[in-house]
Design a protein around this motif. Structure first.
Motif, PDB file in Angstrom:
ATOM      1  N   GLY A 174      20.816   2.542 -22.546  1.00 60.38           N
ATOM      2  CA  GLY A 174      20.042   2.461 -21.325  1.00 60.38           C
ATOM      3  C   GLY A 174      19.082   3.627 -21.182  1.00 60.38           C
ATOM      4  N   GLN A 175      19.530   4.830 -21.519  1.00 54.46           N
ATOM      5  CA  GLN A 175      18.666   6.002 -21.427  1.00 54.46           C
ATOM      6  C   GLN A 175      17.497   5.909 -22.401  1.00 54.46           C
ATOM      7  OE1 GLN A 175      21.117   9.479 -21.816  1.00 54.46           O
ATOM      8  NE2 GLN A 175      22.267   9.043 -19.942  1.00 54.46           N
ATOM      9  N   GLN A 176      17.733   5.323 -23.580  1.00 52.62           N
ATOM     10  CA  GLN A 176      16.625   5.117 -24.520  1.00 52.62           C
ATOM     11  C   GLN A 176      15.579   4.175 -23.939  1.00 52.62           C
ATOM     12  OE1 GLN A 176      17.528   4.389 -28.750  1.00 52.62           O
ATOM     13  NE2 GLN A 176      19.647   4.876 -28.247  1.00 52.62           N
ATOM     14  N   MET A 177      16.039   3.102 -23.304  1.00 53.54           N
ATOM     15  CA  MET A 177      15.108   2.133 -22.734  1.00 53.54           C
ATOM     16  C   MET A 177      14.321   2.735 -21.563  1.00 53.54           C
ATOM     17  SD  MET A 177      15.208  -0.676 -24.508  1.00 53.54           S
ATOM     18  CE  MET A 177      15.300   0.476 -25.907  1.00 53.54           C
ATOM     19  N   ILE A 178      14.993   3.514 -20.724  1.00 55.36           N
ATOM     20  CA  ILE A 178      14.300   4.145 -19.602  1.00 55.36           C
ATOM     21  C   ILE A 178      13.306   5.188 -20.109  1.00 55.36           C
ATOM     22  CG2 ILE A 178      14.629   5.655 -17.595  1.00 55.36           C
ATOM     23  CD1 ILE A 178      17.261   4.060 -17.105  1.00 55.36           C
ATOM     24  N   SER A 179      13.688   5.916 -21.153  1.00 58.64           N
ATOM     25  CA  SER A 179      12.755   6.865 -21.765  1.00 58.64           C
ATOM     26  C   SER A 179      11.514   6.144 -22.289  1.00 58.64           C
ATOM     27  CB  SER A 179      13.454   7.617 -22.904  1.00 58.64           C
ATOM     28  OG  SER A 179      12.549   8.477 -23.563  1.00 58.64           O
TER      29      SER A 179
ATOM     30  N   ALA B 183      16.978  -0.942  -7.791  1.00 51.58           N
ATOM     31  CA  ALA B 183      16.738   0.306  -7.066  1.00 51.58           C
ATOM     32  C   ALA B 183      17.069   1.493  -7.966  1.00 51.58           C
ATOM     33  CB  ALA B 183      17.562   0.353  -5.785  1.00 51.58           C
ATOM     34  N   GLY B 184      18.177   1.374  -8.703  1.00 53.23           N
ATOM     35  CA  GLY B 184      18.559   2.424  -9.639  1.00 53.23           C
ATOM     36  C   GLY B 184      17.550   2.585 -10.754  1.00 53.23           C
ATOM     37  N   LEU B 185      17.041   1.470 -11.269  1.00 59.19           N
ATOM     38  CA  LEU B 185      16.020   1.535 -12.311  1.00 59.19           C
ATOM     39  C   LEU B 185      14.757   2.187 -11.766  1.00 59.19           C
ATOM     40  CD1 LEU B 185      14.861   0.901 -15.077  1.00 59.19           C
ATOM     41  CD2 LEU B 185      14.422  -1.451 -14.287  1.00 59.19           C
ATOM     42  N   GLY B 186      14.352   1.795 -10.557  1.00 59.03           N
ATOM     43  CA  GLY B 186      13.167   2.387  -9.957  1.00 59.03           C
ATOM     44  C   GLY B 186      13.302   3.895  -9.778  1.00 59.03           C
ATOM     45  N   HIS B 187      14.473   4.332  -9.329  1.00 55.30           N
ATOM     46  CA  HIS B 187      14.714   5.769  -9.156  1.00 55.30           C
ATOM     47  C   HIS B 187      14.568   6.501 -10.490  1.00 55.30           C
ATOM     48  CE1 HIS B 187      16.512   9.488  -7.684  1.00 55.30           C
ATOM     49  NE2 HIS B 187      17.357   9.444  -8.697  1.00 55.30           N
TER      50      HIS B 187
ATOM     51  N   ILE C 237       9.896   5.859  -9.216  1.00 57.49           N
ATOM     52  CA  ILE C 237       9.188   5.014  -8.258  1.00 57.49           C
ATOM     53  C   ILE C 237       9.807   5.267  -6.893  1.00 57.49           C
ATOM     54  CG2 ILE C 237       8.623   2.655  -7.579  1.00 57.49           C
ATOM     55  CD1 ILE C 237       8.834   1.850 -10.524  1.00 57.49           C
ATOM     56  N   ASP C 238       8.991   5.719  -5.955  1.00 54.19           N
ATOM     57  CA  ASP C 238       9.494   6.088  -4.643  1.00 54.19           C
ATOM     58  C   ASP C 238       9.674   4.873  -3.732  1.00 54.19           C
ATOM     59  OD1 ASP C 238       9.403   8.789  -5.337  1.00 54.19           O
ATOM     60  OD2 ASP C 238       7.299   8.969  -4.715  1.00 54.19           O
ATOM     61  N   SER C 239      10.513   5.053  -2.741  1.00 53.33           N
ATOM     62  CA  SER C 239      10.662   4.097  -1.633  1.00 53.33           C
ATOM     63  C   SER C 239      11.062   2.697  -2.075  1.00 53.33           C
ATOM     64  CB  SER C 239       9.359   4.032  -0.826  1.00 53.33           C
ATOM     65  OG  SER C 239       8.972   5.310  -0.371  1.00 53.33           O
ATOM     66  N   VAL C 240      11.973   2.593  -3.051  1.00 56.63           N
ATOM     67  CA  VAL C 240      12.477   1.279  -3.440  1.00 56.63           C
ATOM     68  C   VAL C 240      13.372   0.753  -2.316  1.00 56.63           C
ATOM     69  CG1 VAL C 240      13.770  -0.036  -5.148  1.00 56.63           C
ATOM     70  CG2 VAL C 240      12.425   1.945  -5.867  1.00 56.63           C
ATOM     71  N   PRO C 241      13.137  -0.468  -1.824  1.00 58.19           N
ATOM     72  CA  PRO C 241      13.952  -1.001  -0.717  1.00 58.19           C
ATOM     73  C   PRO C 241      15.432  -1.033  -1.071  1.00 58.19           C
ATOM     74  CG  PRO C 241      11.994  -2.350  -1.045  1.00 58.19           C
ATOM     75  CD  PRO C 241      12.048  -1.379  -2.196  1.00 58.19           C
ATOM     76  N   GLY C 242      16.256  -0.811  -0.051  1.00 59.04           N
ATOM     77  CA  GLY C 242      17.695  -0.774  -0.269  1.00 59.04           C
ATOM     78  C   GLY C 242      18.386  -2.110  -0.113  1.00 59.04           C
ATOM     79  N   THR C 243      17.688  -3.101   0.445  1.00 56.90           N
ATOM     80  CA  THR C 243      18.270  -4.435   0.596  1.00 56.90           C
ATOM     81  C   THR C 243      17.328  -5.479   0.019  1.00 56.90           C
ATOM     82  OG1 THR C 243      17.268  -4.970   2.750  1.00 56.90           O
ATOM     83  CG2 THR C 243      19.321  -3.679   2.764  1.00 56.90           C
ATOM     84  N   PHE C 244      17.894  -6.640  -0.313  1.00 58.30           N
ATOM     85  CA  PHE C 244      17.061  -7.706  -0.870  1.00 58.30           C
ATOM     86  C   PHE C 244      16.033  -8.180   0.144  1.00 58.30           C
ATOM     87  CE2 PHE C 244      15.977 -12.133  -1.621  1.00 58.30           C
ATOM     88  CZ  PHE C 244      15.520 -12.066  -2.928  1.00 58.30           C
ATOM     89  N   ASP C 245      16.428  -8.309   1.402  1.00 58.76           N
ATOM     90  CA  ASP C 245      15.488  -8.781   2.426  1.00 58.76           C
ATOM     91  C   ASP C 245      14.301  -7.836   2.561  1.00 58.76           C
ATOM     92  OD1 ASP C 245      17.022 -11.001   2.909  1.00 58.76           O
ATOM     93  OD2 ASP C 245      17.997 -10.194   4.698  1.00 58.76           O
ATOM     94  N   GLU C 246      14.548  -6.539   2.505  1.00 62.57           N
ATOM     95  CA  GLU C 246      13.456  -5.566   2.568  1.00 62.57           C
ATOM     96  C   GLU C 246      12.569  -5.673   1.336  1.00 62.57           C
ATOM     97  OE1 GLU C 246      15.766  -2.083   5.141  1.00 62.57           O
ATOM     98  OE2 GLU C 246      15.680  -1.982   2.948  1.00 62.57           O
TER      99      GLU C 246
END
Length: 297
Positions: free
Chosen positions: A93-98, A150-154, A158-167
């Motif tokens: 996973g770290q390789q892919m995120i890199s 959200a974890g991938l965005g962090h 990437i800032d301000s990823v919504p915390g819920t699906f509806d958002e």
């Protein structure tokens, strides 16, 4: 085991999953229970980016999609499935995120653009499954998928990823209202990548691939922006009938014991003998550093 028993046990497990086991819950959803629909949702999410002129222009300028449409499409899928199968914080996973961070380091775009691209991978598949899946996604699955992206965005800063699906869905819809439009690069990218889905369809459906994509998108704004033919009523009827038949068959079969994706494995015309980490990504970044002892196989 009776097919219904297998399916019911899995669905019950997904309904009762602990919030702390969100990666495993999403993995079960994407690789086993709802695997085929998640994959279709990822395809539709990929195409959707071409309907945003600023994103389409950036992708067209890069040249990877027009020059190597099959490789770019499969690489995009491989990166996401590697993260799902192995985990965001695993070595793989770290390789892919890199890789993702190297690829996007100098890509122009606003924070909203990057957030939209990320959220297509969450919102589009969930909505597809709600409408066409063999069963509805559970609330725990939706929460797990939301937490995953959200974890991938962090990890991609990437800032301000919504915390819920509806958002997330609210942002997604608002962004598209403001940004979906036709563009020459967007139409060209769509034309270049039609073959990717075409190769995965049964032969009788391949001549009407563009119509089938229009029916699957089910959105006149998008089909116009992408230069696709407007879906006829018979196209949508045929699609829905085919999916209903598929779902009826699916409910009568036990849950597969083999995952939809296995890291490093063969299974496509692009990588018929499997792949390593150095095969994935645009040509100009494929040779980026890989931590010693962590080469993908």
């Amino acid at each position: 085991m009776h097919p219904h028993s297998s399916l019911q046990k899995s669905q019950q497990r997904q309904q009762q999953a602990s919030p702390e086991n969100w990666q495993q819950t999403f993995r079960q959803m994407a690789l086993f229970d709802l695997a085929s629909d998640m994959e279709l949702g990822f395809f539709l999410a990929y195409y959707r980016n071409f309907a945003i002129p600023s994103i389409a222009e950036t992708l067209a300028r890069n040249g990877e999609i027009s020059d190597r449409p099959m490789k770019r499409s499969y690489d995009t899928g491989i990166v996401i499935y590697e993260l799902i199968a192995s985990g965001l914080d695993s070595d793989r996973g770290q390789q892919m995120i890199s890789l993702l961070n190297r690829v996007h380091r100098h890509v122009p775009g606003t924070t909203e653009d990057f957030l939209y691209v990320l959220l297509t991978l969450l919102v589009v598949p969930i909505r597809w499954i709600r409408k066409h899946g063999w069963r509805q996604p559970t609330e725990m699955e939706i929460a797990a998928a939301t937490r995953f992206f959200a974890g991938l965005g962090h990890r991609m800063h990437i800032d301000s990823v919504p915390g819920t699906f509806d958002e997330a869905a609210e942002f997604f819809d608002s962004y598209e209202v403001r940004n979906v439009a036709a563009s020459i690069p967007g139409v060209a990218l769509m034309d270049a990548t039609v073959q990717v889905l075409q190769d995965r369809l049964p032969k009788p459906l391949r001549p009407v691939t563009r119509l089938m994509i229009s029916a699957m998108l089910d959105d006149g704004r998008l089909t116009t922006a992408l230069g696709l033919p407007r879906a006829y009523r018979w196209t949508r009827t045929a699609l829905n009938a085919g999916l209903s038949l598929r779902n009826a068959i699916r409910r009568r079969r036990p849950l597969s014991k083999e995952p939809h994706f296995s890291p490093g494995s063969a299974g496509s015309s692009v990588y018929p003998h499997g792949y390593s980490s150095r095969d994935i990504g645009p040509i100009n970044v494929m040779s980026g550093p890989t931590p010693a002892g962590h080469e993908l196989r």
